[in-house]
Design a protein around this motif. Structure first.
Motif, mmCIF file in Angstrom:
data_model
loop_
_atom_site.group_PDB
_atom_site.id
_atom_site.type_symbol
_atom_site.label_atom_id
_atom_site.label_comp_id
_atom_site.label_asym_id
_atom_site.label_seq_id
_atom_site.Cartn_x
_atom_site.Cartn_y
_atom_site.Cartn_z
ATOM 1 N N ASP A 1 0.688 -1.168 -0.077
ATOM 2 C CA ASP A 1 0.078 0.003 -0.007
ATOM 3 C C ASP A 1 0.622 1.353 -0.078
ATOM 4 N N VAL B 1 -11.041 3.364 -1.279
ATOM 5 C CA VAL B 1 -10.754 3.752 -2.728
ATOM 6 C C VAL B 1 -9.175 4.018 -2.853
ATOM 7 N N GLN C 1 0.395 5.112 -14.634
ATOM 8 C CA GLN C 1 -0.777 4.279 -14.479
ATOM 9 C C GLN C 1 -0.914 2.833 -14.671
ATOM 10 N N GLY D 1 -5.821 4.647 -4.162
ATOM 11 C CA GLY D 1 -5.332 4.372 -5.369
ATOM 12 C C GLY D 1 -5.903 4.081 -6.617
ATOM 13 N N ARG D 2 -7.176 3.840 -6.211
ATOM 14 C CA ARG D 2 -8.167 3.717 -7.475
ATOM 15 C C ARG D 2 -8.867 4.683 -7.813
ATOM 16 N N ALA D 3 -9.084 5.876 -7.094
ATOM 17 C CA ALA D 3 -10.002 7.021 -7.489
ATOM 18 C C ALA D 3 -9.076 8.406 -6.911
ATOM 19 N N LEU E 1 -0.548 1.302 -11.316
ATOM 20 C CA LEU E 1 -1.670 1.482 -10.142
ATOM 21 C C LEU E 1 -2.819 0.542 -10.528
ATOM 22 N N PRO E 2 -3.686 0.054 -9.698
ATOM 23 C CA PRO E 2 -4.779 -0.855 -9.951
ATOM 24 C C PRO E 2 -5.965 -0.136 -10.829
ATOM 25 N N GLU E 3 -6.523 -0.861 -11.144
ATOM 26 C CA GLU E 3 -7.635 -0.309 -12.434
ATOM 27 C C GLU E 3 -8.580 0.725 -11.553
ATOM 28 N N PRO E 4 -8.922 1.883 -12.152
ATOM 29 C CA PRO E 4 -9.669 2.883 -11.491
ATOM 30 C C PRO E 4 -11.056 2.659 -11.408
ATOM 31 N N LEU E 5 -11.578 3.117 -10.287
ATOM 32 C CA LEU E 5 -13.051 2.772 -10.043
ATOM 33 C C LEU E 5 -14.039 3.910 -11.065
#
Length: 146
Positions: free
Chosen positions: A47, A129, A87, A131-133, A90-94
């Protein structure tokens, strides 16, 4: 495979492929990760490493805005390519819909009813959220929901 291992593997691949742009970005991120490890005096968790990448991404996005306002298309294009590389780590954005659902759950859990309760809602939403938003988007959606 952890993010740090992925960065090391991708750095080797970029070196072999002579991909200077990607190599430069990966080195920058690895340097930031190493600096954070030195600051904390311990290895970073997954994280925390994601936070470092997200911070670098935010800096590049801010730079992109500045370059575009100044009319520096050459630097703006370089920033865009660096943003694309960052990008990918990073994980897939919400989506906005998924984000609204999480915000509604947080509002229900915290019992928030007015904008005065915004801090409670943000504290409940942001860890979910991470890292995802984008924080600004979350902030705007929370304000709209309250």
């Amino acid at each position: 495979m952890t993010l740090i291992e992925r960065l090391n593997d991708d750095m080797k691949t970029a070196m072999k492929n002579k991909d200077k742009a990607r190599l430069s970005v990966i080195r920058m991120v690895r340097s930031s990760v190493k600096n954070k490890e030195i600051e904390l005096k311990r290895p970073l968790s997954e994280d925390e490493a994601l936070d470092v990448v997200a911070k670098e991404l935010k800096q590049q996005k801010d730079s992109l805005v500045e370059f575009e306002q100044a009319g520096r298309d050459d630097l703006a294009e370089k920033a865009r390519s660096e943003i694309a590389v960052l990008q990918s780590y990073l994980p897939e954005p919400l989506s906005e819909q998924e984000l609204k659902g999480i915000i509604q759950e947080a509002i229900t859990e915290t019992g928030a009813s007015s904008k005065a309760d915004m801090g409670k809602v943000m504290r409940a939403v942001m860890p979910r959220v991470k890292g995802r938003a984008d924080g600004q988007l979350v902030n705007r959606l929370v304000q709209e929901s309250l």
